[in-house]
Design a protein around this motif. Structure first.
Motif, short mmCIF file in Angstrom:
data_model
loop_
_atom_site.label_atom_id
_atom_site.label_comp_id
_atom_site.label_asym_id
_atom_site.label_seq_id
_atom_site.Cartn_x
_atom_site.Cartn_y
_atom_site.Cartn_z
N PHE A 473 4.57 -3.78 14.55
CA PHE A 473 3.69 -3.11 13.56
C PHE A 473 3.89 -3.68 12.15
CE2 PHE A 473 3.84 -0.24 17.11
CZ PHE A 473 2.53 0.21 17.21
N GLU A 474 4.35 -4.96 12.11
CA GLU A 474 4.68 -5.58 10.83
C GLU A 474 3.52 -5.47 9.82
OE1 GLU A 474 7.39 -6.57 9.50
OE2 GLU A 474 6.34 -7.35 7.73
N SER A 475 2.28 -5.55 10.30
CA SER A 475 1.17 -5.50 9.33
C SER A 475 0.54 -4.11 9.23
CB SER A 475 0.12 -6.55 9.65
OG SER A 475 -0.34 -6.37 10.96
N SER A 476 1.26 -3.09 9.70
CA SER A 476 0.75 -1.73 9.53
C SER A 476 1.44 -1.06 8.34
CB SER A 476 0.99 -0.91 10.79
OG SER A 476 0.79 0.46 10.49
N PRO A 477 0.68 -0.53 7.38
CA PRO A 477 1.32 0.12 6.22
C PRO A 477 2.16 1.32 6.66
CG PRO A 477 -1.04 0.62 6.30
CD PRO A 477 -0.79 -0.43 7.34
N HIS A 478 1.78 1.96 7.78
CA HIS A 478 2.49 3.17 8.19
C HIS A 478 3.95 2.86 8.60
CE1 HIS A 478 -1.52 4.63 7.93
NE2 HIS A 478 -1.91 3.94 8.97
N LEU A 479 4.16 1.68 9.18
CA LEU A 479 5.53 1.28 9.51
C LEU A 479 6.36 1.18 8.23
CD1 LEU A 479 7.70 -0.12 11.53
CD2 LEU A 479 6.91 -2.20 10.40
N HIS A 480 5.78 0.56 7.20
CA HIS A 480 6.56 0.32 5.97
C HIS A 480 6.86 1.62 5.24
CE1 HIS A 480 6.52 -3.98 6.56
NE2 HIS A 480 5.26 -3.83 6.98
N VAL A 481 5.93 2.57 5.32
CA VAL A 481 6.21 3.88 4.71
C VAL A 481 7.38 4.52 5.45
CG1 VAL A 481 5.31 6.23 4.36
CG2 VAL A 481 3.86 4.25 3.86
N PHE A 482 7.35 4.45 6.78
CA PHE A 482 8.44 5.05 7.57
C PHE A 482 9.77 4.36 7.25
CE2 PHE A 482 11.07 5.14 11.45
CZ PHE A 482 11.37 6.50 11.43
#
Ligand SMILES: C[S@@+](CC[C@H](N)C(=O)[O-])C[C@H]1O[C@@H](n2cnc3c(N)ncnc32)[C@H](O)[C@@H]1O
Length: 526
Positions: A473-482
């Motif tokens: 999920f490297e390009s999903s913003p939701h992963l980075h928020v988590f």
């Protein structure tokens, strides 16, 4: 003049008698006015729908022609007879004085069938095809597995499929809710996009003024479909405007000719809404329409629409009566449940949990494994706060459809609400196994939000079970928020900041990332 004495009055609603002889033929109307049928009208006395003198079934001329294979092979949601009918309209009935318009051609079958009739007659007229061309996986992918993402552009698929007919088709992207037409008079209007009251209104408004009274054909592909009940309600409540001239024996399509300009004095209202139709009026329209149907297949279609109407208006006696009539034939059971569940979803979306739940329970009595009914029962139990019951229903769905991420998200939520973090975690692991960066963004967001909630409730929960998330999920913003949240709780503020910045690079304006970053920068994040 309408023969008012032949019109039925139900409460205060006038129901025009759709079988009233003086309204059913051009001759009848002309005789009322004391003159011969005008020659510039379609001669309904010779139309395909005219019964033979003996009362035997009419001959349907479109059944005589085989549909060209290049058109019939195109994936389609049409019934075989509807394909024959469309081909026949341009091959034999089209006169050439107006445009041919196809609303909602999907990947082009209807446009190609209309085009094939023109080609085989040596005509150079073109079909004007309008669609949003926006891929909706839930009902398109199973008919044509293109593996397009949700919302993907399928105009290239339309162009590929209709390539042999390109000289006879002009395709244009249009949201019909904002439709405009400036192509002159319309001779054939094929409508397979009136999927809501709003769309029917918008289509009437944009294309209606360009229909020629007594001459244009309006083919409502969804007329008998149980979902689009607004079409028979709007059309059959105005037999002074709409005269039926053709209908397939096995399919949803019914064709009408307007008897007068659609708008202006004595014309249609600007807008139709469900509240314009009392249940008595709707009930009478379906009763009369059913009397008119000749084939058992079409009667079933009408009964399903009538049932859906009775469910929407919450009329228990009529619902019971129609359920009983339909359930007599086991072949109807699956469609019966489908039609009922559409109404259950309508009630649920309006917040009427008890009606939605009652319909779903009724369906489960007949079809205990129906996924829609199980999901609805689970959602209603959850909405009532009965998470244990919700878990039972959702588990029954996942046992049949283990890969359905949306149901697992609900299941994980109910497990969490019950305080069963271990079961919620197992569901999340299964959910992430079935999600990818291409899944609907809302699901990915829900899944990460639930992971965040679970982890906040139990920071010992083994995140290592999801150690491939970063790569997937490297390009999903939701992963980075988590990841920012995990870093922050571990005291790594700088990494947390970097993750939130990355989330905002990927999705500028991401509300949660912006909110957390602001809190982090002003030191108010607890
Ligand atoms: C049931 S499909 C049509 C099937 C097609 N006529 C066939 O022959 O198989 C409905 C079509 O209406 C289109 N549609 C739905 N809403 C629309 C809108 N607001 N504007 C334009 N097209 C729309 C969809 O994109 C879809 O192609």
């Amino acid at each position: 003049m309408l023969a008012v004495d032949k019109c039925l009055k139900v409460n205060n609603d006038v129901v025009y008698d759709v079988t009233c002889p003086s309204l059913t033929t051009t001759e009848g109307r002309a005789a009322e006015r004391g003159r011969d049928p005008p020659e510039d009208r379609i001669d309904h006395t010779r139309s395909a729908m005219t019964e033979t003198p003996s009362g035997a079934n009419p001959h349907l001329p479109w059944l005589d022609d085989a549909v060209p294979a290049e058109a019939s092979r195109i994936p389609s949601m049409l019934y075989p007879e509807e394909k024959q009918y469309l081909y026949w309209t341009t091959r034999h009935a089209y006169e050439g004085w107006g445009a041919i318009v196809d609303l909602g051609p999907w990947v082009g079958a209807s446009s190609a069938l209309l085009a094939a009739g023109l080609r085989d007659r040596g005509m150079s007229a073109r079909v004007q095809s309008f669609d949003r061309f926006v891929w909706v996986r839930s009902y398109m992918e199973e008919k044509l597995p293109e593996d397009l993402p949700e919302g993907g552009d399928f105009l290239p698929v339309f162009e590929r499929e209709t390539a042999p007919f390109a000289p006879w088709i002009d395709a244009e992207r249009m949201d019909l809710l904002e439709a405009e037409w400036n192509g002159g008079e319309i001779e054939i209007l094929f409508v397979d996009a009136a999927k809501s009251w709003e769309l029917l209104n918008a289509i009437h408004r944009a294309f209606g003024p360009h229909l020629r009274a007594g001459r244009s054909r309006v083919i409502h592909q969804d007329f008998r479909h149980f979902y689009t009940i607004w079409i028979p309600l709007a059309i059959d409540s105005r037999p002074d405007v709409w005269q039926q001239i053709e209908a397939v024996d096995d399919g949803d399509s019914v064709t009408f000719v307007p008897q007068r300009p659609l708008f202006g004095e004595g014309g249609l209202p600007d807008t139709y809404r469900q509240t314009d139709f009392s249940f008595s009026l709707a009930d009478e329209i379906f009763r009369r329409r059913l009397e008119r149907e000749r084939t058992s297949e079409n009667k079933v279609r009408l009964l399903l629409g009538w049932l859906r109407t009775a469910l929407l208006y919450d009329q228990p006696e009529r619902v019971a009566d129609l359920r009983e009539r339909l359930a007599k034939d086991p072949r109807n059971i699956e469609n019966l449940t489908t039609a009922e569940m559409f109404s259950a979803w309508d009630h649920w979306h309006r917040g009427d949990v008890s009606r939605a739940s009652a319909i779903a329970s009724e369906c489960l009595k007949r079809t205990p494994d129906d996924t829609q009914a199980l999901c609805m029962s689970g959602l209603c139990a959850r909405d009532r706060g009965d998470h244990a019951q919700a878990v039972t229903y959702f588990r029954r769905v996942t046992s049949h459809n283990p890969n359905d991420a949306s149901v697992r998200i609900c299941l994980a939520d109910s497990c969490y609400q019950l305080g069963d973090f271990s079961a919620a975690g197992e569901e999340l692991i299964a959910i992430f196994r079935n999600l990818s960066e291409d899944s609907p963004d809302q699901w990915v967001q829900f899944a990460f939000e639930q992971l965040e909630r679970l982890w906040a409730a139990d920071t010992t929960w083994p995140l290592s079970s999801l150690d491939d998330l970063q790569a997937r999920f490297e390009s999903s913003p939701h992963l980075h928020v988590f990841e920012a949240i995990v870093h922050y709780h571990r005291g790594h503020t700088e990494q947390a900041t970097n993750e939130l910045v990355r989330a905002l690079e990927l999705a500028p304006g991401h509300a949660r990332a912006e909110q957390l970053l602001a809190k982090l920068r002003n030191g108010s994040w607890q």
